[in-house]
Design a protein around this motif. Structure first.
Motif, PDB file in Angstrom:
ATOM      1  N   LYS A  70       0.817  -1.217   0.000  1.00  0.00           N
ATOM      2  CA  LYS A  70       0.000   0.000   0.000  1.00  0.00           C
ATOM      3  C   LYS A  70       0.853   1.271   0.000  1.00  0.00           C
ATOM      4  CE  LYS A  70      -0.563   0.306   4.998  1.00  0.00           C
ATOM      5  NZ  LYS A  70      -1.481   0.273   6.121  1.00  0.00           N
ATOM      6  N   ASN A  71       2.137   1.152   0.387  1.00  0.00           N
ATOM      7  CA  ASN A  71       3.029   2.305   0.412  1.00  0.00           C
ATOM      8  C   ASN A  71       3.765   2.513  -0.908  1.00  0.00           C
ATOM      9  OD1 ASN A  71       2.305   2.758   3.040  1.00  0.00           O
ATOM     10  ND2 ASN A  71       4.156   1.898   3.926  1.00  0.00           N
ATOM     11  N   TYR A  72       3.569   1.606  -1.875  1.00  0.00           N
ATOM     12  CA  TYR A  72       4.322   1.718  -3.111  1.00  0.00           C
ATOM     13  C   TYR A  72       4.106   3.057  -3.834  1.00  0.00           C
ATOM     14  CZ  TYR A  72       6.463   1.124  -7.569  1.00  0.00           C
ATOM     15  OH  TYR A  72       7.240   1.336  -8.676  1.00  0.00           O
ATOM     16  N   PRO A  73       2.875   3.555  -3.970  1.00  0.00           N
ATOM     17  CA  PRO A  73       2.719   4.839  -4.670  1.00  0.00           C
ATOM     18  C   PRO A  73       3.530   5.969  -4.019  1.00  0.00           C
ATOM     19  CG  PRO A  73       0.607   3.742  -4.522  1.00  0.00           C
ATOM     20  CD  PRO A  73       1.564   2.958  -3.657  1.00  0.00           C
ATOM     21  N   ALA A  74       3.541   6.033  -2.694  1.00  0.00           N
ATOM     22  CA  ALA A  74       4.323   7.065  -1.995  1.00  0.00           C
ATOM     23  C   ALA A  74       5.818   6.828  -2.196  1.00  0.00           C
ATOM     24  CB  ALA A  74       3.976   7.071  -0.508  1.00  0.00           C
ATOM     25  N   LEU A  75       6.223   5.569  -2.188  1.00  0.00           N
ATOM     26  CA  LEU A  75       7.625   5.221  -2.415  1.00  0.00           C
ATOM     27  C   LEU A  75       8.046   5.656  -3.821  1.00  0.00           C
ATOM     28  CD1 LEU A  75       9.448   2.041  -1.355  1.00  0.00           C
ATOM     29  CD2 LEU A  75       9.648   2.800  -3.698  1.00  0.00           C
ATOM     30  N   GLU A  76       7.239   5.337  -4.806  1.00  0.00           N
ATOM     31  CA  GLU A  76       7.555   5.709  -6.188  1.00  0.00           C
ATOM     32  C   GLU A  76       7.674   7.229  -6.323  1.00  0.00           C
ATOM     33  OE1 GLU A  76       5.087   5.716 -10.207  1.00  0.00           O
ATOM     34  OE2 GLU A  76       5.612   3.662  -9.591  1.00  0.00           O
ATOM     35  N   ASN A  77       6.743   7.959  -5.729  1.00  0.00           N
ATOM     36  CA  ASN A  77       6.797   9.428  -5.799  1.00  0.00           C
ATOM     37  C   ASN A  77       8.062   9.977  -5.148  1.00  0.00           C
ATOM     38  OD1 ASN A  77       4.419   9.750  -7.230  1.00  0.00           O
ATOM     39  ND2 ASN A  77       3.170   9.902  -5.382  1.00  0.00           N
ATOM     40  N   LYS A  78       8.425   9.442  -3.990  1.00  0.00           N
ATOM     41  CA  LYS A  78       9.616   9.915  -3.274  1.00  0.00           C
ATOM     42  C   LYS A  78      10.878   9.586  -4.065  1.00  0.00           C
ATOM     43  CE  LYS A  78       9.803  11.361   0.682  1.00  0.00           C
ATOM     44  NZ  LYS A  78       9.785  12.743   1.205  1.00  0.00           N
ATOM     45  N   VAL A  79      10.938   8.392  -4.650  1.00  0.00           N
ATOM     46  CA  VAL A  79      12.110   8.020  -5.456  1.00  0.00           C
ATOM     47  C   VAL A  79      12.227   8.954  -6.656  1.00  0.00           C
ATOM     48  CG1 VAL A  79      13.091   6.227  -6.953  1.00  0.00           C
ATOM     49  CG2 VAL A  79      12.222   5.614  -4.686  1.00  0.00           C
ATOM     50  N   LYS A  80      11.132   9.195  -7.364  1.00  0.00           N
ATOM     51  CA  LYS A  80      11.181  10.088  -8.527  1.00  0.00           C
ATOM     52  C   LYS A  80      11.604  11.497  -8.117  1.00  0.00           C
ATOM     53  CE  LYS A  80       7.082   9.222 -10.310  1.00  0.00           C
ATOM     54  NZ  LYS A  80       5.918   9.071 -11.204  1.00  0.00           N
TER      55      LYS A  80
END
Length: 112
Positions: A70-80
């Protein structure tokens, strides 16, 4: 916790960074934001890849990120947002088996 209840709940996400400093900065930001429970940073690895029609060979640091799906979208945004590459590697694999206490720890650590 059975494999059925764990499926798609936990992820191992992989990326690479060009320097140990950039890898550490990214890892700390993800853990501090409670997006990831734990991130392992490897010793330098050699990556060979094609970019803009040329074969490149670079030393990089691999990151293995453990998190809730469930945290993947936030992780992807932070990485980008933080990653120095124009197109960073970002690959997620569902974890379907593992020590239940470890999965519990991931859940507890990434819940604000």
């Amino acid at each position: 916790m059975t494999a059925d209840t764990m499926q798609d709940e936990f992820l191992l996400v992989m990326t690479t960074c060009p320097t140990k400093d950039s890898a550490t900065e990214l890892a700390k930001a993800l853990v501090e934001a409670k997006i990831a429970a734990c991130i392992q940073i490897s010793a330098p690895v050699t990556s060979i890849y094609s970019w803009e029609d040329e074969i490149s060979e670079e030393s990089e640091f691999a990151l293995h990120i453990k998190c809730m799906a469930k945290n993947y979208p936030a992780l992807e945004n932070k990485v980008k947002q933080l990653h120095p590459y124009q197109v960073p590697e970002l690959i997620a694999v569902s974890l379907t088996n593992g020590l239940p206490a470890y999965f519990d720890w991931i859940k507890e650590t990434t819940t604000p």
